[in-house]
Design an enzyme around this catalytic site. Structure first.
Site, short mmCIF file in Angstrom:
data_model
loop_
_atom_site.label_atom_id
_atom_site.label_comp_id
_atom_site.label_asym_id
_atom_site.label_seq_id
_atom_site.Cartn_x
_atom_site.Cartn_y
_atom_site.Cartn_z
N ILE A 78 -7.75 4.79 7.24
CA ILE A 78 -8.91 5.49 7.78
C ILE A 78 -9.94 4.44 8.21
O ILE A 78 -10.23 3.51 7.45
CB ILE A 78 -9.50 6.46 6.74
CG1 ILE A 78 -8.41 7.45 6.28
CG2 ILE A 78 -10.69 7.21 7.33
CD1 ILE A 78 -8.83 8.37 5.16
N GLU A 92 1.77 6.09 6.13
CA GLU A 92 0.57 5.47 5.56
C GLU A 92 -0.58 5.53 6.57
O GLU A 92 -0.42 5.17 7.72
CB GLU A 92 0.85 4.00 5.24
CG GLU A 92 2.10 3.82 4.38
CD GLU A 92 2.25 2.42 3.83
OE1 GLU A 92 1.26 1.64 3.89
OE2 GLU A 92 3.36 2.10 3.35
N LYS A 137 7.32 -3.51 14.40
CA LYS A 137 7.73 -4.86 14.82
C LYS A 137 7.79 -5.76 13.60
O LYS A 137 7.15 -5.50 12.59
CB LYS A 137 6.68 -5.45 15.78
CG LYS A 137 6.90 -5.12 17.24
CD LYS A 137 5.95 -5.91 18.13
CE LYS A 137 4.57 -5.30 18.19
NZ LYS A 137 3.70 -5.86 19.23
P1 ADP Z 1 -1.23 1.66 -2.06
O1 ADP Z 1 -0.05 0.74 -1.91
O2 ADP Z 1 -1.32 2.27 -3.44
O3 ADP Z 1 -1.26 2.66 -0.95
P2 ADP Z 1 -3.28 0.14 -0.68
O4 ADP Z 1 -3.62 -1.27 -0.97
O5 ADP Z 1 -2.55 0.44 0.58
O6 ADP Z 1 -2.52 0.71 -1.95
O7 ADP Z 1 -4.65 0.96 -0.73
C1 ADP Z 1 -4.62 2.33 -0.43
C2 ADP Z 1 -5.65 3.12 -1.23
O8 ADP Z 1 -6.96 2.59 -0.98
C3 ADP Z 1 -5.69 4.56 -0.79
O9 ADP Z 1 -4.76 5.36 -1.51
C4 ADP Z 1 -7.13 4.97 -1.08
O10 ADP Z 1 -7.24 5.49 -2.39
C5 ADP Z 1 -7.90 3.65 -0.97
N1 ADP Z 1 -8.68 3.49 0.27
C6 ADP Z 1 -9.97 3.04 0.30
N2 ADP Z 1 -10.44 2.96 1.54
C7 ADP Z 1 -9.43 3.37 2.37
C8 ADP Z 1 -9.32 3.52 3.80
N3 ADP Z 1 -10.35 3.20 4.62
N4 ADP Z 1 -8.15 3.97 4.29
C9 ADP Z 1 -7.12 4.26 3.47
N5 ADP Z 1 -7.14 4.14 2.12
C10 ADP Z 1 -8.30 3.70 1.56
MG MG Z 2 -0.83 1.86 1.07
#
Ligand code: ADP
Ligand code: MG
Length: 156
Positions: free
Chosen positions: A84, A81, A109
């Site tokens: 960014i 995961e 952890k």
């Molecule tokens: P999931 O469990 O589906 O991965 P998250 O709550 O972890 O959901 O959110 C991840 C999603 O959010 C990514 O797949 C992307 O589409 C979106 N996203 C928006 N901004 C960011 C960022 N700065 N870094 C990573 N993902 C981001």
């Molecule tokens: Mg995620």
């Protein structure tokens, strides 16, 4: 041992995870598909890493990345995961995420509270930002990998 495979280049589609990153932590993490995760070296250490990331043909940004055990698969499969370090206007599910992992921060952890976990992640982000400004990491931001046509996967 965590550094043996670095720098590590990877490109793949962003898929849905559990939606926990944003909802519980306020820190979204873009998940790679199981297939992409399977392509990682099987002996790569779990833990927190940092590097560079770009969505589609977009700009290259700093990132922190976790390689961990995936509870959905009863912890027998890894998940990868990427958070960014940039504010995006919209989600980018289904888009191609290109990353290069350049450094390792710490092992996985367990934390006593959600607050402790969130503050550890904030520290990881600060550490990543500092490290990535150093020449040996900064130089990978300009790597040709980020300018190659989509679909090609290159690893050194
Ligand atoms: P999931 O469990 O589906 O991965 P998250 O709550 O972890 O959901 O959110 C991840 C999603 O959010 C990514 O797949 C992307 O589409 C979106 N996203 C928006 N901004 C960011 C960022 N700065 N870094 C990573 N993902 C981001
Ligand atoms: Mg995620």
């Amino acid at each position: 041992a965590a550094m043996r495979h670095l720098p590590y280049f990877c490109r793949g589609k962003v898929v849905k995870g559990f939606g926990r990153g944003s909802r519980e932590l306020g820190i979204p993490t873009a998940n790679f598909s199981e297939q992409v995760v399977e392509s990682f070296p099987s002996d790569i250490s779990t833990g927190i890493y940092y590097g560079w990331a770009c969505v589609g043909n977009g700009d290259v940004h700093k990132m922190v990345l976790s390689i961990g055990w995936n509870p959905f698969y009863k912890n027998i499969k890894k998940s990868v995961e990427t958070h960014i370090i940039h504010t995006f206007k919209e989600d980018f599910y289904g888009e191609i995420l290109s990353i290069v992992i350049t450094g390792y921060i710490r092992p996985e952890k367990n934390f006593d509270s959600l607050e402790a976990l969130i503050s550890a992640i904030q520290e990881d982000i600060e550490e990543a930002k500092r490290q990535l400004d150093l020449p040996e990491h900064l130089k990978l931001k300009e790597d040709n990998f980020f300018h190659l046509p989509e679909g090609e996967i290159v690893n050194h």
